[in-house]
Design a protein around this motif. Structure first.
Motif, PDB file in Angstrom:
ATOM      1  N   VAL A 103       1.185 -29.299  28.086  1.00 24.30           N
ATOM      2  CA  VAL A 103       1.976 -28.914  26.914  1.00 24.30           C
ATOM      3  C   VAL A 103       1.175 -29.095  25.637  1.00 24.30           C
ATOM      4  O   VAL A 103       1.344 -28.350  24.672  1.00 24.30           O
ATOM      5  N   ARG A 104       0.290 -30.078  25.635  1.00 25.51           N
ATOM      6  CA  ARG A 104      -0.520 -30.316  24.448  1.00 25.51           C
ATOM      7  C   ARG A 104      -1.482 -29.151  24.211  1.00 25.51           C
ATOM      8  O   ARG A 104      -1.723 -28.761  23.069  1.00 25.51           O
ATOM      9  N   GLU A 134       6.157 -35.020  36.914  1.00 30.95           N
ATOM     10  CA  GLU A 134       5.740 -35.249  35.535  1.00 30.95           C
ATOM     11  C   GLU A 134       6.027 -34.022  34.673  1.00 30.95           C
ATOM     12  O   GLU A 134       6.499 -34.142  33.532  1.00 30.95           O
ATOM     13  N   LEU A 135       5.751 -32.837  35.195  1.00 30.35           N
ATOM     14  CA  LEU A 135       6.010 -31.616  34.439  1.00 30.35           C
ATOM     15  C   LEU A 135       7.508 -31.415  34.216  1.00 30.35           C
ATOM     16  O   LEU A 135       7.923 -30.932  33.158  1.00 30.35           O
ATOM     17  N   GLN A 136       8.323 -31.773  35.205  1.00 34.58           N
ATOM     18  CA  GLN A 136       9.777 -31.692  35.022  1.00 34.58           C
ATOM     19  C   GLN A 136      10.240 -32.647  33.923  1.00 34.58           C
ATOM     20  O   GLN A 136      11.108 -32.288  33.116  1.00 34.58           O
ATOM     21  N   ASN A 137       9.649 -33.841  33.870  1.00 35.97           N
ATOM     22  CA  ASN A 137      10.024 -34.805  32.838  1.00 35.97           C
ATOM     23  C   ASN A 137       9.662 -34.306  31.443  1.00 35.97           C
ATOM     24  O   ASN A 137      10.255 -34.739  30.453  1.00 35.97           O
ATOM     25  N   GLN A 138       8.698 -33.405  31.364  1.00 38.84           N
ATOM     26  CA  GLN A 138       8.318 -32.832  30.078  1.00 38.84           C
ATOM     27  C   GLN A 138       9.185 -31.637  29.701  1.00 38.84           C
ATOM     28  O   GLN A 138       8.938 -30.987  28.692  1.00 38.84           O
ATOM     29  N   ALA A 167      -0.912 -32.850  33.516  1.00 40.26           N
ATOM     30  CA  ALA A 167      -0.107 -33.858  32.840  1.00 40.26           C
ATOM     31  C   ALA A 167      -0.082 -33.649  31.328  1.00 40.26           C
ATOM     32  O   ALA A 167       0.880 -34.025  30.658  1.00 40.26           O
ATOM     33  N   CYS A 168      -1.141 -33.029  30.770  1.00 39.40           N
ATOM     34  CA  CYS A 168      -1.196 -32.800  29.322  1.00 39.40           C
ATOM     35  C   CYS A 168      -1.214 -31.307  29.002  1.00 39.40           C
ATOM     36  O   CYS A 168      -1.787 -30.901  27.989  1.00 39.40           O
TER      37      CYS A 168
END
Length: 425
Positions: free
Chosen positions: A204-205, A228-232, A201-202
């Motif tokens: 990308v950070r 969740e990854l698609q939403n990012q 979930a994190c």
């Protein structure tokens, strides 16, 4: 003034170089030149600064040179001259061996390289693989195939599992040797899945250059992580196993790719299979047509060779062997001509009329086709009708000769032509 290498203030004069005072550091034996501007000017600038203003070396040196000029001599021409002098001094300083060998220059180059690498990674991007080792096992071939599916290079791989669990075996050693980062989770239901979701979930950070994620697990709970990854804004591949096949689903496009674990190859789609079958059929048809063409060529060559052999060995006993096949009256006509060779068009027409007359006498209801007439003619002469026509220079083939002949007429009968003699008036 300090040594540029060790920043020691203990130094001595060591001759001159390029009309400048050269110094030798007593601490590290580094040789260096006198700086382009004086220490007093640097002190004045710092004293007059508010602590935030930054003055470049070029501006400082130019200010020093201008400050030392008499006021009445400061003109536009003199400023241009001092700017040129300043540029020459800066080039001499930058290109000097002492600067190129200094620690400051090395740090400067390293910063440029780091910025270039970061910019390249941000422009190109990378792919990441998250593996639930308790649910799915990936061998090296499957991993290479997954890497080929991604558009960006696969640079980071992480495996989650309870490595104390004996059912996993020695997967931790194998995965570690293949460059995986291993994450241990305690024993419990969906423990590895929960850790994957928390970490993913994190993602990308921690990895700002990531563009694609491979989520490798057959557990349906990981669909939440995929969403969740698609939403990012990431491209997400959900990798699951069914029997001996890996199903790779692109969650962004819905495209499915299949990989056979038994055959170690990609399983083509139905459309691709149909295309491959069509290609095989087309190739086989082309091969058959090529062989038929070659067979036809060989048959034509064989026929021509047979005609040449019949001509060279043409004797009366051979004709007598053929004669019993046809009617006696036609054989008698050949004997009257005293040779099986047909010398001219008139003789040919007589022979054809005789053949037609004999067949009609024997079978009045029979329709005589061009091919049948040609066959009977070849039985008598031993030559094909086309060869006789070409030899007598009466046309290109037997059918065209009959069409143009004033002795015969052709009547269409299905796919054939019926031959009939013209009645003389």
């Amino acid at each position: 003034m300090k040594c540029p290498r060790c920043e020691s203030t203990s130094y001595r004069k060591n001759g001159r170089r390029n009309d400048k005072q050269n110094y030798l550091c007593k601490n590290c034996s580094k040789q260096f030149l006198e700086p382009a501007f004086s220490r007093s000017l640097e002190t004045d600038l710092l004293a007059n600064s508010n602590g935030h203003t930054k003055v470049s070396t070029a501006e400082t040196t130019e200010l020093s040179l201008v400050k030392n000029l008499p006021e009445e001599k400061i003109t536009e021409k003199s400023l241009d001259s001092f700017s040129l002098t300043l540029a020459e001094q800066l080039l001499q300083t930058i290109l000097s061996p002492s600067w190129l060998e200094s620690a400051a220059f090395s740090q400067f180059i390293q910063k440029i390289q780091q910025k270039a690498e970061i910019k390249y990674e941000l422009e190109t991007g990378i792919s990441l693989l998250l593996l639930d080792a308790e649910n799915l096992k990936l061998d090296i071939n499957s991993e290479l195939f997954l890497a080929s599916v991604c558009k960006y290079p696969l640079q980071f791989k992480m495996a989650f599992g309870n490595w104390k669990n004996p059912s996993i075996g020695k997967q931790d050693i194998e995965l570690y040797n293949r460059g995986y980062q291993l994450v241990h989770v305690p024993e419990g239901k969906d423990s590895a899945d929960a850790k994957m979701i928390a970490f993913g979930a994190c993602i990308v950070r921690s990895y700002p250059t990531v563009k694609e994620i491979l989520v490798c697990s057959s557990d349906g709970i990981l669909i939440h992580l995929c969403n969740e990854l698609q939403n990012q804004g990431l491209i997400v591949y959900w990798v699951r196993r069914q029997g001996q096949t890996l199903h790779i689903e692109n969650r962004n496009t819905g495209k499915l790719t299949h990989y056979s674990l038994a055959m170690l190859i990609e399983v083509p789609s139905l459309e691709k299979v149909v295309e491959q079958i069509q290609d095989l059929i087309k190739n086989e048809q082309d091969s058959i047509n090529t062989r038929l063409h070659r067979l036809t060529t060989i048959a034509s060559l064989f026929q021509e060779r047979s005609n040449i052999t019949n001509k060279s060995n043409h004797k009366q006993p051979q004709i007598e062997e053929i004669l019993p096949i046809i009617d006696n009256s036609s054989a008698q006509f050949i004997q009257e001509e005293d040779s099986a060779e047909i010398p001219n068009e008139k003789t040919l027409d007589k022979l054809l009329l005789k053949i037609i007359q004999d067949i009609q006498t024997k079978s009045p209801q029979t329709k005589l086709s061009v091919s049948k007439l040609g066959s009977e003619l070849q039985k008598i002469t031993g030559e094909s009708p086309n060869s006789i026509i070409k030899k007598l220079k009466l046309g290109s083939n037997f059918t065209k000769y009959l069409e143009s002949s004033p002795t015969f007429t052709l009547k269409a009968s299905g796919k054939e032509y019926e031959v009939m003699p013209l009645l003389s008036e």
